[in-house]
Design a protein around this motif. Structure first.
Motif, mmCIF file in Angstrom:
data_model
loop_
_atom_site.group_PDB
_atom_site.id
_atom_site.type_symbol
_atom_site.label_atom_id
_atom_site.label_comp_id
_atom_site.label_asym_id
_atom_site.label_seq_id
_atom_site.Cartn_x
_atom_site.Cartn_y
_atom_site.Cartn_z
ATOM 1 N N ARG A 154 0.923 -1.257 0.135
ATOM 2 C CA ARG A 154 0.064 -0.004 -0.014
ATOM 3 C C ARG A 154 0.804 1.235 0.033
ATOM 4 O O ARG A 154 0.641 2.382 -0.628
ATOM 5 N N LEU A 155 2.123 1.211 0.418
ATOM 6 C CA LEU A 155 3.090 2.338 0.175
ATOM 7 C C LEU A 155 3.585 2.509 -0.876
ATOM 8 O O LEU A 155 4.422 3.520 -1.339
ATOM 9 N N ASP A 156 3.525 1.472 -1.832
ATOM 10 C CA ASP A 156 4.284 1.397 -3.319
ATOM 11 C C ASP A 156 3.322 1.696 -4.337
ATOM 12 O O ASP A 156 2.439 1.188 -4.425
ATOM 13 N N CYS A 165 1.728 -0.586 -6.618
ATOM 14 C CA CYS A 165 1.204 -2.022 -6.124
ATOM 15 C C CYS A 165 -0.020 -1.231 -5.394
ATOM 16 O O CYS A 165 -1.009 -2.209 -4.749
ATOM 17 N N LYS A 166 -0.159 0.025 -5.098
ATOM 18 C CA LYS A 166 -1.049 0.367 -3.784
ATOM 19 C C LYS A 166 -2.695 0.155 -4.118
ATOM 20 O O LYS A 166 -3.585 0.316 -3.383
ATOM 21 N N HIS A 167 -3.218 0.009 -5.354
ATOM 22 C CA HIS A 167 -4.272 -0.212 -5.860
ATOM 23 C C HIS A 167 -4.613 -1.594 -6.359
ATOM 24 O O HIS A 167 -5.914 -1.971 -6.561
ATOM 25 N N GLY A 197 -5.391 -2.431 4.199
ATOM 26 C CA GLY A 197 -5.334 -2.454 2.806
ATOM 27 C C GLY A 197 -5.734 -3.710 2.032
ATOM 28 O O GLY A 197 -6.040 -3.632 0.978
#
Length: 136
Positions: free
Chosen positions: A77-79, A82-84, A106
């Motif tokens: 979720r911090l990247d 990849c966060k979505h 997440g």
């Protein structure tokens, strides 16, 4: 990283669980590319910073050594790449507090790991239903 085919990243430290889940999902969903990872560390090393295909789903075991599923979800979720990405947490844990924490971190959903053939079939159906509803 991958083309736009259906892709599922299956992250679980248990070889048997990966095999059973992979076979059940393949039987139900047919043409799906399942990429298996035996640890959260291996998964993060390969996926963070990469652009996944448009139809990718992550199945994440929660109880793994070195890097837990919860830690992997938090890192994803911090990247920005990849966060979505939708993540379905799978675990033998049934603690409502942990499940709430997973969702708050997440995870898109939570499913209990199967302990019987019927539960494996149900998990595959749940994964398929989520996939279809998410990627219409």
């Amino acid at each position: 990283m991958l083309n736009d085919e259906k892709t599922i990243y299956l992250v679980d430290d248990d070889d048997d669980d990966r095999m059973i889940i992979s076979q059940a999902v393949h039987q139900l969903m047919g043409n799906v590319n399942i990429i298996e990872f035996s640890s959260g560390f291996e998964f993060l090393d390969r996926v963070l910073g990469q652009q996944p295909s448009q139809q990718t789903l992550v199945l994440m075991d929660i109880n793994m050594p070195r890097v837990s599923g919860l830690e992997v979800i938090t890192a994803m979720r911090l990247d920005p790449s990849c966060k979505h990405l939708p993540i379905l947490a799978i675990s033998t844990a049934t603690d409502p507090g942990l499940i709430d924490k997973l969702i708050a971190s997440g995870a898109s959903g939570y499913f209990e790991k199967p302990a019987s053939f019927e539960q494996v079939t149900q998990l595959a159906n749940d994964i398929n239903d989520f996939y279809v509803s998410h990627y219409r």
